[in-house]
Design an enzyme around this catalytic site. Sequence first.
Site, PDB file in Angstrom:
ATOM      1  N   PRO A   1       0.762  -1.273  -0.008  1.00 33.38           N
ATOM      2  CA  PRO A   1      -0.027   0.074  -0.117  1.00 33.38           C
ATOM      3  C   PRO A   1       0.853   1.415  -0.079  1.00 33.38           C
ATOM      4  O   PRO A   1       0.260   2.324   0.062  1.00 33.38           O
ATOM      5  CB  PRO A   1      -0.578  -0.182   1.358  1.00 33.38           C
ATOM      6  CG  PRO A   1       0.120  -0.722   2.122  1.00 33.38           C
ATOM      7  CD  PRO A   1       0.780  -2.019   1.271  1.00 33.38           C
ATOM      8  N   CYS A   2       2.097   1.219   0.039  1.00 39.40           N
ATOM      9  CA  CYS A   2       2.859   2.319   0.173  1.00 39.40           C
ATOM     10  C   CYS A   2       3.901   2.389  -1.005  1.00 39.40           C
ATOM     11  O   CYS A   2       4.027   3.622  -1.632  1.00 39.40           O
ATOM     12  CB  CYS A   2       3.788   2.450   1.541  1.00 39.40           C
ATOM     13  SG  CYS A   2       2.485   2.692   2.982  1.00 39.40           S
ATOM     14  N   PHE A   3       4.796   1.682  -1.302  1.00 44.59           N
ATOM     15  CA  PHE A   3       5.860   1.890  -1.898  1.00 44.59           C
ATOM     16  C   PHE A   3       5.363   2.074  -3.361  1.00 44.59           C
ATOM     17  O   PHE A   3       6.092   3.316  -3.960  1.00 44.59           O
ATOM     18  CB  PHE A   3       6.799   0.587  -2.059  1.00 44.59           C
ATOM     19  CG  PHE A   3       7.732   0.421  -0.988  1.00 44.59           C
ATOM     20  CD1 PHE A   3       7.967   1.345   0.037  1.00 44.59           C
ATOM     21  CD2 PHE A   3       8.580  -0.841  -0.706  1.00 44.59           C
ATOM     22  CE1 PHE A   3       8.857   1.282   1.013  1.00 44.59           C
ATOM     23  CE2 PHE A   3       9.295  -0.854   0.419  1.00 44.59           C
ATOM     24  CZ  PHE A   3       9.532   0.046   1.184  1.00 44.59           C
TER      25      PHE A   3
ATOM     26  N   ASP B   1       3.658   5.883  -3.545  1.00 44.48           N
ATOM     27  CA  ASP B   1       4.405   6.972  -2.823  1.00 44.48           C
ATOM     28  C   ASP B   1       5.568   7.262  -3.956  1.00 44.48           C
ATOM     29  O   ASP B   1       5.794   8.646  -4.311  1.00 44.48           O
ATOM     30  CB  ASP B   1       5.367   6.808  -1.811  1.00 44.48           C
ATOM     31  CG  ASP B   1       4.470   6.614  -0.471  1.00 44.48           C
ATOM     32  OD1 ASP B   1       3.052   6.977  -0.541  1.00 44.48           O
ATOM     33  OD2 ASP B   1       5.151   6.835   0.532  1.00 44.48           O
TER      34      ASP B   1
END
Length: 451
Positions: free
Chosen positions: A268-270, A273
């Site tokens: 859910p982040c890398f 972002d």
Amino acid sequence: MKTISVMGLGKLGAPLAACFAARGFRVTAVDVDKRKVDDLNQGVAPVSEPGLAELIQECQGSLSATQDAEGAIRDSEATFIVVSTPSEPNGGFSLRYVLPCVEAIGKTLRTKSGFHLVVLTSTVMPGSTGGDVREALERASGKTCGQHFGLCYSPEFIALGSVIRDFYFPDFLLIGESDEQSGEILAEIYRRTCKNTPFVARMNFINAEITKLAVNTYITTKISYANMIARLCEKLPGADANVVTNALGLDSRIGPRYLKGAVSYGGPCFPRDNRALASLAAQVGASSGLAEATDLFNRAQVKSFAEFVKRYRSRDETIGILGLTYKPDTDVVEESFGLLLALELAAANFPVVVYDPGADMAHALGQTKGIQQATSAQDCISRSDIVVLATPWQEFRELPADLWARKRRPRAVIDCWGALTGLRSVEGVRYVRLGFGGEAEKPLETASTVG
């Protein structure tokens, strides 16, 4: 500071609330989902995260949940906003869940006496905290930020599956502050909560917002670099990406973390972002070629690996995939390598069977045709001619060697993580490790110290 309210009982909000409570704060968590509120009040973990259930039991009496945001804010001295900021089509982040929280806080602050600290932990685009968020707070409260209430932007650098440990033992803490008093209040909360003594990086909002994106974008670049080395080594007989990256990591300018040639990053982040930083650069007219190249390279890994798998397949053989989550010890499948690979192979009309011990496989796969769900790892292996270890869950590592073997034509086992090296010498298994240049595996080389 003794009382905290946490808005959002999701994958990060619930563990954060429990972590604060277990360290001596009285915490009230807020969520619109009645099931999550009821679960927490009954001592049940509202989300799946290792150690969360035990931590909730540990802090009974100091942790509660409610759907009444106004009451929770009024009865606390600091409010942490831990809600989703979904990606927009252009790669930026939406504030559609943040702003309603901010407005609820502001309305309560209008009639609340005393200084109140608002902490935004959700990842946002640079300019958001000091722009839309602060403006909404001031408009709803009728008060001035930095004078009547404080505002901080403090995203957490934690990974699902190890949220509690990462929160208690951070490498560093990032605080973007509206004023010195607010930053010091938050720093003191963290000092009381953390079980180590991390450096606290305090700065203005926009520098903190850029830093959050920059950290994850740098990590994705490092992951992709290691994967590039792995793909190169696979083409050169005798080359071993593990040996190369282990040596690279010995250089203090580089370091070993995230330097392992394997498969594409997900979660859910890398991915988001990285795209958000590129989107920001495009908006302001700056170059983001490196971030864009990293994203393109990462996306290409799934198709490239699908072609790699085809080399070990003949006729109508079934491909088994062990692991759909983006990492072990979580149920999150967002942009995970295993799930994307299953979908890619199924789209090419290859029979696929999958298994994951943590994922909701039916929900993840939806109505996708051509993918069967196994009931266990053993079931998945037994129904497959080729097995891909996509996620290195511990239970996969611990499977007996004889479960992988097949008496007739040896079963191909493609190990994406070097987690099954014991299968190299097992009869009935054709073992293939990513990042190794050569069909016949040999014992891994080991680094030696030269004195």
